[in-house]
Design a protein around this motif. Structure first.
Motif, PDB file in Angstrom:
ATOM      1  N   UNK A 123       0.823  -1.222  -0.005  1.00 32.78           N
ATOM      2  CA  UNK A 123       0.011   0.050  -0.228  1.00 32.78           C
ATOM      3  C   UNK A 123       0.857   1.204   0.180  1.00 32.78           C
ATOM      4  N   UNK A 124       2.016   1.499   0.650  1.00 36.59           N
ATOM      5  CA  UNK A 124       2.808   2.365   0.746  1.00 36.59           C
ATOM      6  C   UNK A 124       3.423   2.623  -0.477  1.00 36.59           C
ATOM      7  N   UNK A 125       3.924   1.401  -1.277  1.00 37.98           N
ATOM      8  CA  UNK A 125       4.461   1.667  -2.546  1.00 37.98           C
ATOM      9  C   UNK A 125       3.561   2.306  -3.488  1.00 37.98           C
ATOM     10  N   UNK A 126       2.205   1.735  -3.504  1.00 30.42           N
ATOM     11  CA  UNK A 126       1.294   2.483  -4.188  1.00 30.42           C
ATOM     12  C   UNK A 126       0.936   3.870  -4.235  1.00 30.42           C
ATOM     13  N   UNK A 127       1.164   4.340  -2.794  1.00 31.79           N
ATOM     14  CA  UNK A 127       0.949   5.824  -2.456  1.00 31.79           C
ATOM     15  C   UNK A 127       1.873   6.561  -3.059  1.00 31.79           C
ATOM     16  N   UNK A 128       3.218   6.031  -2.986  1.00 33.99           N
ATOM     17  CA  UNK A 128       4.298   7.005  -3.385  1.00 33.99           C
ATOM     18  C   UNK A 128       4.550   6.675  -4.927  1.00 33.99           C
ATOM     19  N   UNK A 129       3.795   5.709  -5.629  1.00 34.65           N
ATOM     20  CA  UNK A 129       4.256   5.502  -7.038  1.00 34.65           C
ATOM     21  C   UNK A 129       4.296   6.488  -7.879  1.00 34.65           C
ATOM     22  N   UNK A 130       3.488   7.604  -7.781  1.00 35.58           N
ATOM     23  CA  UNK A 130       3.144   8.830  -8.631  1.00 35.58           C
ATOM     24  C   UNK A 130       4.451   9.526  -8.516  1.00 35.58           C
ATOM     25  N   UNK A 131       5.270   9.360  -7.563  1.00 35.46           N
ATOM     26  CA  UNK A 131       6.317  10.341  -7.414  1.00 35.46           C
ATOM     27  C   UNK A 131       7.829   9.522  -7.328  1.00 35.46           C
ATOM     28  N   UNK A 132       7.812   8.333  -7.751  1.00 34.38           N
ATOM     29  CA  UNK A 132       8.820   7.310  -7.827  1.00 34.38           C
ATOM     30  C   UNK A 132       9.916   8.259  -8.492  1.00 34.38           C
ATOM     31  N   UNK A 133       9.725   8.871  -9.583  1.00 34.91           N
ATOM     32  CA  UNK A 133      10.762   9.547 -10.171  1.00 34.91           C
ATOM     33  C   UNK A 133      11.561  10.567  -9.452  1.00 34.91           C
ATOM     34  N   UNK A 134      10.703  11.563  -8.815  1.00 39.44           N
ATOM     35  CA  UNK A 134      11.289  12.549  -7.918  1.00 39.44           C
ATOM     36  C   UNK A 134      12.145  11.753  -6.839  1.00 39.44           C
ATOM     37  N   UNK A 135      11.448  10.732  -6.226  1.00 45.11           N
ATOM     38  CA  UNK A 135      12.205  10.036  -5.066  1.00 45.11           C
ATOM     39  C   UNK A 135      13.580   9.420  -5.709  1.00 45.11           C
ATOM     40  N   UNK A 136      13.300   8.832  -6.947  1.00 39.78           N
ATOM     41  CA  UNK A 136      14.824   8.147  -7.281  1.00 39.78           C
ATOM     42  C   UNK A 136      15.821   9.286  -7.728  1.00 39.78           C
ATOM     43  N   UNK A 137      15.624  10.266  -8.200  1.00 36.58           N
ATOM     44  CA  UNK A 137      16.702  11.209  -8.570  1.00 36.58           C
ATOM     45  C   UNK A 137      17.046  12.136  -7.264  1.00 36.58           C
ATOM     46  N   UNK A 138      16.275  12.157  -6.225  1.00 42.86           N
ATOM     47  CA  UNK A 138      16.569  12.561  -5.109  1.00 42.86           C
ATOM     48  C   UNK A 138      17.858  11.475  -4.400  1.00 42.86           C
ATOM     49  N   UNK A 139      17.466  10.379  -4.490  1.00 47.38           N
ATOM     50  CA  UNK A 139      18.334   9.213  -3.957  1.00 47.38           C
ATOM     51  C   UNK A 139      20.045   9.657  -4.769  1.00 47.38           C
ATOM     52  N   UNK A 140      19.694   9.626  -6.107  1.00 46.99           N
ATOM     53  CA  UNK A 140      20.877   9.764  -7.066  1.00 46.99           C
ATOM     54  C   UNK A 140      21.671  11.315  -6.535  1.00 46.99           C
ATOM     55  N   UNK A 141      21.034  12.281  -6.386  1.00 43.16           N
ATOM     56  CA  UNK A 141      21.479  13.441  -6.096  1.00 43.16           C
ATOM     57  C   UNK A 141      22.182  13.153  -4.703  1.00 43.16           C
ATOM     58  N   UNK A 142      21.595  12.627  -3.609  1.00 44.36           N
ATOM     59  CA  UNK A 142      22.233  12.419  -2.223  1.00 44.36           C
ATOM     60  C   UNK A 142      23.452  11.656  -2.593  1.00 44.36           C
ATOM     61  N   UNK A 143      23.413  10.802  -3.284  1.00 44.50           N
ATOM     62  CA  UNK A 143      24.693   9.699  -3.723  1.00 44.50           C
ATOM     63  C   UNK A 143      25.858  10.603  -4.200  1.00 44.50           C
TER      64      UNK A 143
END
Length: 356
Positions: A28-48
């Motif tokens: 359920x949590x994955x489905x909730x944040x799925x529309x923003x997964x691209x922003x989440x992913x690039x935030x992870x890349x930025x922090x890395x």
């Protein structure tokens, strides 16, 4: 005698019930944040990418993580985000211009190929020797150029219609990047503890994944950006139209082992020779072979070392596969999945060999 008592049926059912609820809540949590997964992913890349700077700033600022994260985020915004957005819009603008030029017959790919064939007769002769029909090739390349330019035009219109969602995603990416930079170490520690593995196995797996993924992200992105920038610079100096468009294409093609950006600048040099611009063509050949060609060999060992990077063929296939499935995000996600794959199998191999 062992002190571990067997579990009762009630404990087994409670454990299974808890795992089932945990799986449902996680889904359920994955489905909730799925529309923003691209922003989440690039935030992870930025922090890395900027985590080393964050660590240095924390030390210099006496452990003030929030201030260090803010300074790091501003630095990343200036060095990466703003230039990438400018390049993206410039790339789309030049792509639309290319499509309009082809549609209006200002640029005729078939005529360009015919001119190259007349100026360099050895090319048609080689094609005929290998059984390649040059007339069909001209038609195919013309249709491909029209299709590619039309695709770029459609992407530009789509981006224009989705400006609000793009801005929202960018804002969420920067917002999340701040917290990942500030709390990254505690988040990674929590993730490690959540894995159902022994401490030694978790440590080995995370070390390998961080090593390979950081080398992959940093190496591929930085080398691609540098090669694309170098290629675009010489195209701009020589007055070649749509220099930014070709720069982005060269950046993507830098992932192809051995040839990479030469798939763009060599044909362009041939075209310049065919049109009689021998000086510009010679400059492009020398610059491409010396500067662009050596960028990968010089930069990649400095950035990531020779032992930690993924094999070139694995980078190529994982990147192309990632792009075909996930779009532009697959440019990074594909190699990261490959890095995770190698990390798990390397961990398994080491443990299997040590236990045998």
């Amino acid at each position: 005698m062992s002190d571990v008592r067997p579990r009762t049926s009630k404990e087994v059912m409670e454990r299974r019930g808890f795992m089932a609820v945990l799986a449902l809540v996680s889904l359920a949590f994955v489905l909730v944040i799925l529309p923003f997964w691209s922003a989440i992913f690039w935030a992870c890349v930025m922090s890395l990418l900027f985590n080393p700077l964050q660590r240095r700033l924390v030390q210099r600022l006496n452990g003030r993580h929030s201030l260090a994260a803010f300074i790091t985020l501003i630095t990343g915004l200036i060095l990466v985000v703003i230039p990438v957005i400018a390049i993206l819009f410039g790339f789309i603008r030049e792509g639309v211009g290319l499509y309009q030029s082809i549609e209006s017959q200002e640029i005729n790919p078939a005529a360009i190929l015919e001119r190259i064939g007349n100026a360099v007769p050895i090319i048609p002769e080689l094609m005929q020797r290998f059984g390649i029909d040059t007339s069909n090739l001209r038609e195919y390349l013309s249709n491909s150029a029209i299709s590619l330019s039309r695709l770029l035009s459609q992407e530009a219109l789509s981006l224009g219609r989705n400006t609000v969602s793009f801005t929202l995603g960018l804002g969420m990416m920067l917002y999340l990047s701040f917290f990942l930079l500030r709390d990254g170490e505690s988040i990674v520690s929590w993730m490690r503890n959540a894995l159902p593995m022994s401490e030694d196995r978790r440590q080995l797996l995370f070390n390998k994944f961080v090593e390979v993924s950081r080398a992959t992200v940093k190496g591929n992105l930085v080398v691609a950006i540098v090669q694309g920038a170098l290629g675009g610079l010489i195209f701009w100096i020589l007055g070649i139209s749509a220099a930014l468009l070709w720069a982005v294409i060269m950046a993507f093609l830098s992932l192809v082992p051995a040839v990479g950006a030469s798939l763009v600048w060599i044909p362009m040099a041939v075209y310049l020779y065919a049109t009689g611009d021998w000086g510009a063509a010679t400059v492009l050949v020398i610059y491409g072979a010396v500067v662009i060609g050596l960028a990968d060999n010089v930069l990649r060992p400095i950035l990531v070392g020779r032992d930690t990077k993924l094999p070139d063929y694995l980078v190529l296939f994982s990147t192309l596969g990632g792009i075909s499935i996930l779009g532009i995000n697959g440019f990074v996600i594909g190699p990261l999945i490959a890095a995770l794959f190698l990390s798990f199998w390397a961990t398994f191999a080491e443990e299997f060999n040590s236990s045998s």
